[in-house]
Design a protein around this motif. Structure first.
Motif: not given
Length: 749
Positions: A625-645, A672-675
């Motif tokens: 959450x601190x690094x701005x990834x609070x929205x990622x699902x626990x079951x989300x597969x790694x190949x769906x993540x962007x380089x920044x994520x 995002x600018x806010x992130x």
């Protein structure tokens, strides 16, 4: 509104979209904004582009469709007035070792034609000038430019016998099948150390010809160890190998430039053919800016149209900020941003119109100075009669939009809605997170922190660095800036990392893993989640593993069925037995605080941080959450993540290392600018806790908040590689460098 002049989206529900309906103008540039996870990609890529490509595939015959990827119909009520979509994403370019910038842009083909018409001595035809054709390639390296050699000292322990495990590979140890072939061949004394083998025995052992060998129970095929290793480990493309096999190859195999062609890839006859004193290999090895100058000096009226087209295409590469590349640069080695811009140049030369181009943050990896040319390129695509859809966070890219769609209001379950539609000017006044952030005036850090020491880098000459000396301050936040190709990554991820071996290098490389790799397993929280479920229900923890006792037997815990149908693309379908949950029905009856294991994996990191009371789980999820990834699902597969994520996920796992040295590669990618503001706050906490943070960065909101800046340049490629400024951001804003000029404009905005 609506009608044929608009792409109509009605009731889109893909991923987190909440019945989104909107009309997108055709023949225009529409920019989609919003925080990470707000639904931008689900709308643009997962809905609009996916449906366009699915419908286009359906126009082919059933036979042809067998060769095309299966694209499921997006979850939406209706999508109308779509045109053929071309997705220009950030995926690194694939291809084998023969795939280069020149081949993927067709510039290599155009250059071959120049040499076929003007070269002396003349060649029979243009294909002879190709390193992919038998007559043009170097016969030794087969057009790859490099030859692999096997380090026998890494492969073998010369002091051991075969029975003692002399072959240092897991599959060749005593008791293994491959080991049995050698020991039962009858060719060797299996208790004799390899060092004592005669030359003839070594020849048979390492490079012996294939032979049938009879044992007491069966007939085996014998093959020399080196030949067997090449066939089983090197015959396939490296990227297709399993991770454990890649590690073996990395350890055992050394790659060197081909001694016959000097790494040029070409045959001797091709290298003899010259134009104005240069052969085609020398031209493809030139930086694009130098190649353009070479072609500008040619006076050849007989091929004037060809030269004009070639110069124009090369000029586009220079204009978009890629003039530092060479045509022989391996395409898989390009960054995601570089790959996207190369694709853009390729599409600019297309004669097709009335297409929908879809871009995923095309500003990634670009210095602010190069954003202007990028906007020109996007306008050129639009003005050819195309529709351009752009997912983007940079204000300058938003400002050129004919139409803006802001998604939100938050991420994940808190997003998925259109919170603003209209002009960029209207967005600046809108009461959305994007609008409010655009209304804020950028500012410099009020007080820079004092360094506690420095890390000395001396004579750095990696890639285009010109033997530079830099003292990187410790105990502060340092931004390393400069245009793309100026040497930033070479300095930080290369020279500085070597000077500080204990540094934590957090780059954007994808985490290796199988189809089972997901956020929960990569971060390590899955082990603690399983233990918590086991304790609460009085059953073994293995029951909650999709790799063990609790796995659905139909899909083996994958949640999907992967079907290989001969030569066709693999078909992926949701497992009907477990309905994608991965688990046996019995496992799903066990609950922890009201949720079963499949429901837990469907939670976002932020939701899971509230659900779990177990400290190890909460700590890791809170860091996400601190690094701005609070929205990622626990079951989300790694190949769906962007380089920044990916990078921020790695950073989240390292946050418990106070006092360390962190080297980051554009951590604002995809933010995002806010992130970005949130990320700066996180980096500040690291520094205030005693750590040293060095970031390779273009985002001026982060650069302005650094304590120290090292600016490289003045140009890219061989025109870069020197330090043009060292000092505070305030001093940089007054400096006469490209970055300094951009920072001044940014602060005055």
């Amino acid at each position: 509104m609506g009608g044929s002049q608009h792409i109509e989206v009605r009731g889109a529900r893909e991923n987190n979209l909440r019945d989104v309906s909107l009309d997108i103008p055709k023949g225009a540039i529409t920019v989609f904004t919003g925080v990470s996870g707000s639904g931008k990609s689900s709308l643009v890529f997962g809905t609009i582009a996916a449906e366009s490509q699915r419908l286009l595939n359906e126009t082919h015959t059933a036979f042809v469709q067998n060769f095309l990827p299966s694209i499921p119909q997006p979850d939406a009520d209706a999508l109308r007035n779509l045109s053929a979509a071309i997705v220009v994403g950030q995926e690194r370019m694939g291809g084998n070792s023969r795939s280069t910038v020149g081949t993927v842009t067709d510039l290599q083909t155009m250059l071959r034609l120049v040499f076929a018409r003007l070269g002396e001595p003349r060649v029979a035809h243009a294909s002879q000038l190709s390193f992919t054709s038998p007559e043009g390639m170097c016969p030794r390296c087969e057009g790859q430019g490099r030859v692999d050699d096997i380090d026998l000292d890494e492969l073998l322990d010369w002091d051991l016998s075969l029975n003692a495990g002399a072959i240092k590979l897991a599959d060749y140890q005593p008791g293994k099948w491959f080991h049995q072939i050698f020991t039962e061949s009858g060719f060797f004394d299996n208790d004799k150390p390899l060092r004592e083998f005669t030359p003839a025995e070594l020849q048979t052992f390492l490079r012996g010809e294939t032979a049938k060998v009879r044992t007491a129970t069966m007939t085996l095929t014998y093959e020399g160890l080196v030949d067997k290793f090449r066939r089983t480990h090197l015959a396939k493309d490296y990227a297709s190998l399993q991770p454990h096999v890649q590690r073996v190859v990395d350890r055992v195999v050394t790659s060197q430039p081909c001694p016959d062609c000097g790494g040029s890839r070409f045959s001797a006859a091709v290298l003899d053919c010259r134009v104005a004193g240069r052969n085609i290999a020398e031209c493809t090895a030139m930086q694009v800016t130098d190649l353009l100058a070479f072609l500008d000096a040619l006076d050849a009226p007989s091929i004037a149209p060809l030269l004009t087209a070639l110069r124009a295409r090369l000029g586009d590469l220079v204009f978009i900020g890629l003039g530092y590349l060479s045509l022989d640069r391996s395409s898989p080695s390009l960054s995601g941003g570089e790959a996207q811009r190369v694709k853009m140049v390729r599409h600019l030369g297309s004669a097709l119109t009335d297409l929908t181009y879809v871009f995923d943050e095309p500003s990634v990896g670009l210095h602010p100075h190069d954003l202007g040319p990028l906007t020109t390129m996007l306008r050129r695509l639009r003005d050819k009669g195309n529709t351009v859809l752009v997912v983007e966070h940079k204000p300058l890219l938003m400002s050129i939009a004919d139409h803006v769609v802001d998604m939100g209001p938050g991420a994940g379950a808190a997003g998925g809605r259109v919170v603003y539609e209209g002009t960029f000017a209207g967005l600046r006044e809108a009461d959305t997170r994007t609008g409010r952030r655009l209304a804020q005036r950028p500012a410099l850090r009020e007080r820079v922190r004092e360094r506690t020491g420095s890390i000395a880098v001396r004579g750095a000459a990696l890639h285009n660095l010109r033997g530079i000396d830099v003292d990187v301050p410790t105990g502060v936040l340092t931004a390393v800036t400069g245009i793309a190709g100026s040497g930033k990554s070479s300095l930080v991820l290369g020279a500085l990392a070597a000077a500080c071996p204990g540094a934590l290098v957090v780059d954007q490389s994808i985490a290796r893993g199988s189809r089972r790799s997901m956020t929960a397993t990569y971060t390590g929280v899955m082990d603690d989640v399983r233990k918590a479920f086991a304790k609460a229900n009085g059953v073994p923890a293995s029951l909650f593993s999709a790799n063990s006792a609790g796995a659905c037997p139909t899909c083996n815990g994958l949640g999907s069925i992967y079907t290989d149908v001969g030569f066709m693309d693999q078909i992926v379908t949701v497992c009907e037995s477990c309905e994608g949950s991965r688990y046996l029905d019995e496992v799903l009856t066990h609950r922890l605080r009201g949720l079963n294991i499949a429901e837990v994996l469907a939670l976002s990191a932020a939701q899971a941080a509230e659900h779990f009371t177990e400290k190890p789980v909460r700590c890791t999820l809170s860091a996400m959450v601190d690094v701005g990834l609070g929205y990622l699902g626990l079951g989300q597969t790694l190949n769906t993540l962007s380089g920044g994520e990916r990078q921020r996920l790695k950073l989240a796992l390292e946050l418990g290392t106070p006092g360390g040295v962190y080297l980051l590669d554009e951590p604002t990618t995809g933010l995002h600018l806010g992130d970005v503001e949130v990320l700066v706050g996180l980096l500040d906490r690291l520094v205030d806790g005693g750590s040293t943070v060095v970031v390779v960065e273009h985002h001026l909101d982060l650069v302005s908040q650094a304590d120290w800046v090292v600016d490289l340049g003045p140009g890219a490629g061989h025109e870069g590689g020197t330090v043009v400024f060292e000092g505070t951001p305030r001093a940089l804003a007054a400096a006469a460098t490209t970055t300094g000029e951009c920072l001044r404009e940014h602060l005055a905005a």
